[in-house]
Scaffold this motif. Structure first.
Motif, PDB file in Angstrom:
ATOM      1  N   LYS A 241       0.778  -1.163  -0.261  1.00 55.53           N
ATOM      2  CA  LYS A 241       0.091  -0.221  -0.030  1.00 55.53           C
ATOM      3  C   LYS A 241       0.777   1.164  -0.481  1.00 55.53           C
ATOM      4  O   LYS A 241       0.577   2.276  -0.715  1.00 55.53           O
ATOM      5  N   ARG A 260      -4.917  -3.212  -7.164  1.00 54.99           N
ATOM      6  CA  ARG A 260      -6.060  -3.812  -6.274  1.00 54.99           C
ATOM      7  C   ARG A 260      -6.984  -3.346  -5.848  1.00 54.99           C
ATOM      8  O   ARG A 260      -6.456  -2.152  -4.815  1.00 54.99           O
ATOM      9  N   GLU A 261      -7.761  -4.125  -4.986  1.00 56.66           N
ATOM     10  CA  GLU A 261      -8.935  -3.653  -4.005  1.00 56.66           C
ATOM     11  C   GLU A 261      -8.798  -3.213  -2.855  1.00 56.66           C
ATOM     12  O   GLU A 261      -8.693  -2.266  -1.850  1.00 56.66           O
ATOM     13  N   ASP A 262      -7.503  -4.004  -2.318  1.00 55.54           N
ATOM     14  CA  ASP A 262      -6.940  -4.154  -0.772  1.00 55.54           C
ATOM     15  C   ASP A 262      -5.631  -2.997  -0.693  1.00 55.54           C
ATOM     16  O   ASP A 262      -5.495  -2.507   0.297  1.00 55.54           O
TER      17      ASP A 262
END
Length: 315
Positions: A241, A260-262
């Motif tokens: 992240k 990505r979604e995370d």
């Protein structure tokens, strides 16, 4: 006609005509010459670059710089513009000859009192943190002009305390992390290069080299002038992240960020072999937040550099 409207229309008129007399303005606006003289004095105090000449063929003319007519901004727009100008304080050199402090002061003083009060309250509460540019770079405007006019120039470029002469055709200039860069086509190496502007010590026009057509090449698509027959290497990098957040400040058109979604993501694209050393230094700064998977050559170069660093601390 109100005085404010007359002054506004007068600014637009002198921009069009360039040279005019008091009598012409008095006839145009239906007021006395004395009123026009007072209006011209006010325009001058507002910053309109007027110059007067005496004699039978005298009058007024506007200097080379043009003045824009007043533009109405909302309170939020005015505050946003002020802080955009305020953000330039981190750069001691700009490609324009007017200091940002002068622009900021002029803009600030022409705002209404309540908007100035709002800016005063916000100025110590809002800032744009950036790396301060330390070096004076006097050649930024010449590099920008060469890019706009598609001119070939000869630069004296400092690398490893040595000066080399190179013929280049600039594409543009951009600032990143306190440094100015000039992506160019280099005739000396017949390849695309990015030059540090603070390392360009002198430049002159190259009258012997014919420019290539870069009219459709911009800072955004400059990688199109790369020789695609050269061997390229597939790049793949996994990002945490934090790695995604850091890379979002970068703009390389040949490398794509997929999120990505995370919140994690990965980089994919291609690099040339000569870019290996640059990208190894670059991705080392990410620490554990970037894991290079491809190409093998880049992974090996990162491993070698980390091993050399580790030896220093082991000793």
């Amino acid at each position: 006609m109100s005085k404010a409207k007359r002054l506004n229309e007068m600014i637009m008129m002198v921009n069009r005509k360039k040279r005019f007399t008091v009598g012409e303005l008095a006839q145009e606006f239906g007021v006395s010459k004395r009123t026009i003289l007072r209006d011209l004095q006010e325009l001058s105090e507002m910053g309109v670059p007027l110059y007067s000449e005496v004699g039978p063929h005298g009058g007024y003319h506007i200097l080379k710089e043009r003045i824009l007519p007043p533009i109405a901004f909302s309170e939020d727009e005015a505050i946003s513009i002020f802080f955009m100008i305020h953000a330039l304080k981190h750069y001691t050199s700009l490609p324009f000859k007017i200091e940002y402090e002068s622009i900021k002061k002029k803009f600030y003083l022409n705002l209404s009192g309540d908007i100035r009060d709002a800016i005063d309250r916000l100025e110590d509460r809002v800032d744009f943190m950036a790396v301060y540019q330390q070096e004076e770079i006097p050649l930024l405007r010449q590099l920008l002009d060469a890019a706009i006019q598609q001119k070939v120039i000869v630069i004296s470029y400092e690398v490893n305390e040595k000066i080399s002469r190179r013929s280049i055709q600039p594409i543009g200039i951009y600032a990143n992390e306190g440094k100015w860069y000039c992506p160019s086509y280099c005739f000396s190496t017949k390849d695309y290069r990015v030059f540090r502007c603070d390392r360009i010590k002198a430049l002159t026009a190259d009258e012997d080299t014919k420019p290539i057509d870069l009219s459709n090449i911009t800072l955004k698509n400059r990688y199109l002038i790369l020789d695609h027959d050269k061997e390229t290497l597939k790049l793949y990098v996994e990002l945490s992240k934090k790695g995604v957040e850091k890379f979002q400040t970068v703009n390389w058109s040949n490398i794509k960020l997929t999120k990505r979604e995370d919140g994690t993501g990965y980089l994919s694209g291609s690099i040339t072999k000569k870019d290996i050393y640059f990208f190894s230094d670059y991705f080392i700064t990410y620490g554990k937040d970037a894991i290079v998977k491809k190409p093998f050559e880049l992974v090996e170069n990162i491993r070698e550099k980390l091993y050399e660093i580790l030896k220093i601390y082991n000793n």
